[in-house]
Design a protein around this motif. Structure first.
Motif, PDB file in Angstrom:
ATOM      1  N   ILE A 129       0.844  -1.199   0.000  1.00 26.14           N
ATOM      2  CA  ILE A 129       0.000   0.000   0.000  1.00 26.14           C
ATOM      3  C   ILE A 129       0.878   1.248   0.000  1.00 26.14           C
ATOM      4  O   ILE A 129       0.583   2.243  -0.687  1.00 26.14           O
ATOM      5  N   GLN A 130       1.974   1.219   0.743  1.00 20.88           N
ATOM      6  CA  GLN A 130       2.909   2.348   0.738  1.00 20.88           C
ATOM      7  C   GLN A 130       3.444   2.600  -0.670  1.00 20.88           C
ATOM      8  O   GLN A 130       3.610   3.754  -1.086  1.00 20.88           O
ATOM      9  N   HIS A 131       3.725   1.525  -1.393  1.00 20.48           N
ATOM     10  CA  HIS A 131       4.214   1.665  -2.765  1.00 20.48           C
ATOM     11  C   HIS A 131       3.163   2.358  -3.632  1.00 20.48           C
ATOM     12  O   HIS A 131       3.478   3.263  -4.421  1.00 20.48           O
ATOM     13  N   PHE A 302       7.476 -11.135   0.190  1.00 19.08           N
ATOM     14  CA  PHE A 302       7.835 -10.467  -1.067  1.00 19.08           C
ATOM     15  C   PHE A 302       6.710  -9.519  -1.498  1.00 19.08           C
ATOM     16  O   PHE A 302       6.126  -9.676  -2.566  1.00 19.08           O
ATOM     17  N   PRO A 303       6.403  -8.516  -0.681  1.00 19.79           N
ATOM     18  CA  PRO A 303       5.231  -7.681  -0.955  1.00 19.79           C
ATOM     19  C   PRO A 303       5.354  -6.775  -2.169  1.00 19.79           C
ATOM     20  O   PRO A 303       4.343  -6.330  -2.714  1.00 19.79           O
ATOM     21  N   LEU A 304       6.585  -6.483  -2.608  1.00 17.58           N
ATOM     22  CA  LEU A 304       6.758  -5.486  -3.665  1.00 17.58           C
ATOM     23  C   LEU A 304       7.125  -6.078  -5.020  1.00 17.58           C
ATOM     24  O   LEU A 304       7.333  -5.332  -5.981  1.00 17.58           O
ATOM     25  N   ILE A 309       6.939  -5.249 -10.968  1.00 20.87           N
ATOM     26  CA  ILE A 309       6.721  -5.768 -12.322  1.00 20.87           C
ATOM     27  C   ILE A 309       5.667  -4.932 -13.036  1.00 20.87           C
ATOM     28  O   ILE A 309       5.835  -4.542 -14.198  1.00 20.87           O
ATOM     29  N   GLN A 310       4.569  -4.647 -12.343  1.00 19.21           N
ATOM     30  CA  GLN A 310       3.517  -3.827 -12.944  1.00 19.21           C
ATOM     31  C   GLN A 310       4.039  -2.451 -13.345  1.00 19.21           C
ATOM     32  O   GLN A 310       3.723  -1.946 -14.430  1.00 19.21           O
ATOM     33  N   LEU A 311       4.814  -1.847 -12.467  1.00 22.75           N
ATOM     34  CA  LEU A 311       5.318  -0.503 -12.741  1.00 22.75           C
ATOM     35  C   LEU A 311       6.228  -0.500 -13.960  1.00 22.75           C
ATOM     36  O   LEU A 311       6.140   0.399 -14.813  1.00 22.75           O
TER      37      LEU A 311
END
Length: 329
Positions: A129-131, A302-304, A309-311
């Motif tokens: 969520i922070q990302h 591995f939350p990010l 990948i999406q970004l």
């Protein structure tokens, strides 16, 4: 004509252009926040908090799609339905601002929404969520991905989202994009030492240790080798790199193979996640094991990975070729 227009049937403007707000069937943000759990153990967002965040973003996307923007957005404009979906009340919508002004307002709208979403979680904002909220404040150009950001996907769709992205990146996009995304993964927290991270969890290590972990070794060169050995040829084939006449693996190819092993591990974990819960007889599941538990521990450690990948896909103009919306509904 006033530059403002009313937003849905709950809002009208008085003679001075100020909104008059009527009661509706939602609750205030404070009431919603105090009556629902927003984070479960290990800082994973609850489903209702994800519904809230996504519906708020979708409200802004719809307003933008209509060529409009909000004059301002704050917590007092937010009403929340019992299922967590947001409706905006008492907002003023600018219907015909100049292009430069509209752009500035839209950027501020997303910035304000990020503050509201962060405030929902208090001091326990999950990393993914922070990302998302960081992007909402700092990278307006990638806003098309905000409603399908991985932090908002329901846990039931989390494995399907990774599978969709993995197969698309590995088999569908041009190889130079595939390789660039692999290199970016090296910068994601916990990826550089992923085997160590995985080995401390019995659920994840089952996939890692299949065939004694041979699927995830790095096929480095052997002293005085005169040709590529089978594992090296396989690795190059998985990368889509013709082996040509080379007799050894290059440092650049090794740099690609390292994140490729992790990239494939997360895909294999989905296919074999139930094996970690099998009893010694190999026929029944352990009492407290669940596929959801395997998905949660992967998301926690591995939350990010998926957001990165999406970004990368979004910045390369490739994410829009996937229809991910059904996974979020």
């Amino acid at each position: 004509m006033s530059p403002y227009m009313a937003y849905d049937q709950y809002v009208m403007l008085d003679g001075n252009g100020n909104p008059v707000v009527f009661d509706d069937d939602g609750t205030s943000l404070d009431s919603f926040r105090s009556s629902h759990l927003m984070v479960i153990r290990a800082d994973v967002a609850t489903e209702i908090s994800k519904t809230f965040a996504r519906s708020l973003i979708l409200e802004l996307r719809q307003i933008e799609a209509e060529g409009k923007c909000l004059a301002a957005l704050g917590e007092h404009h937010v009403r929340v339905a019992p299922n967590g979906k947001v409706k905006l009340r008492g907002v003023q919508i600018l219907s015909n601002p100049l292009p430069a002004a509209r752009l500035a307002y839209l950027q501020q709208n997303y910035h304000s929404a990020s503050t509201i979403i962060d405030g929902l979680f208090g001091q326990r904002i999950p990393p993914d969520i922070q990302h998302l909220t960081y992007l909402m404040r700092t990278d307006f150009a990638v806003r098309a991905m905000f409603p399908i950001h991985a932090s908002l996907v329901p846990m039931t769709s989390y494995p399907a989202l990774y599978k969709e992205l993995h197969d698309y990146v590995k088999f569908k996009i041009p190889k130079h994009h595939f390789h660039a995304i692999l290199l970016v993964l090296q910068n994601v927290p916990n990826v550089a030492n992923w085997q160590q991270v995985v080995s401390t969890n019995s659920v994840l290590s089952t996939t890692l240790n299949f065939n004694q972990g041979s699927s995830y070794t790095i096929p480095t060169n052997i002293y005085n080798q005169t040709c590529l050995y089978p594992e090296q040829k396989t690795a190059l084939r998985m990368l889509g790199i013709p082996k040509g006449n080379q007799i050894s693996i290059t440092p650049y190819q090794i740099a690609l193979i390292r994140p490729l092993r992790f990239f494939d591990f997360k895909r294999n974990r989905i296919a074999h996640r139930m094996e970690a819960g099998l009893c010694a007889n190999g026929m029944t599941l352990q009492r407290y094991f669940s596929a959801k538990g395997s998905d949660i521990v992967t998301r926690v450690r591995f939350p990010l990975v998926i957001p990165y990948i999406q970004l990368e896909l979004q910045r390369r103009g490739l994410l829009s070729q996937l229809d991910l919306n059904p996974l979020f509904n």
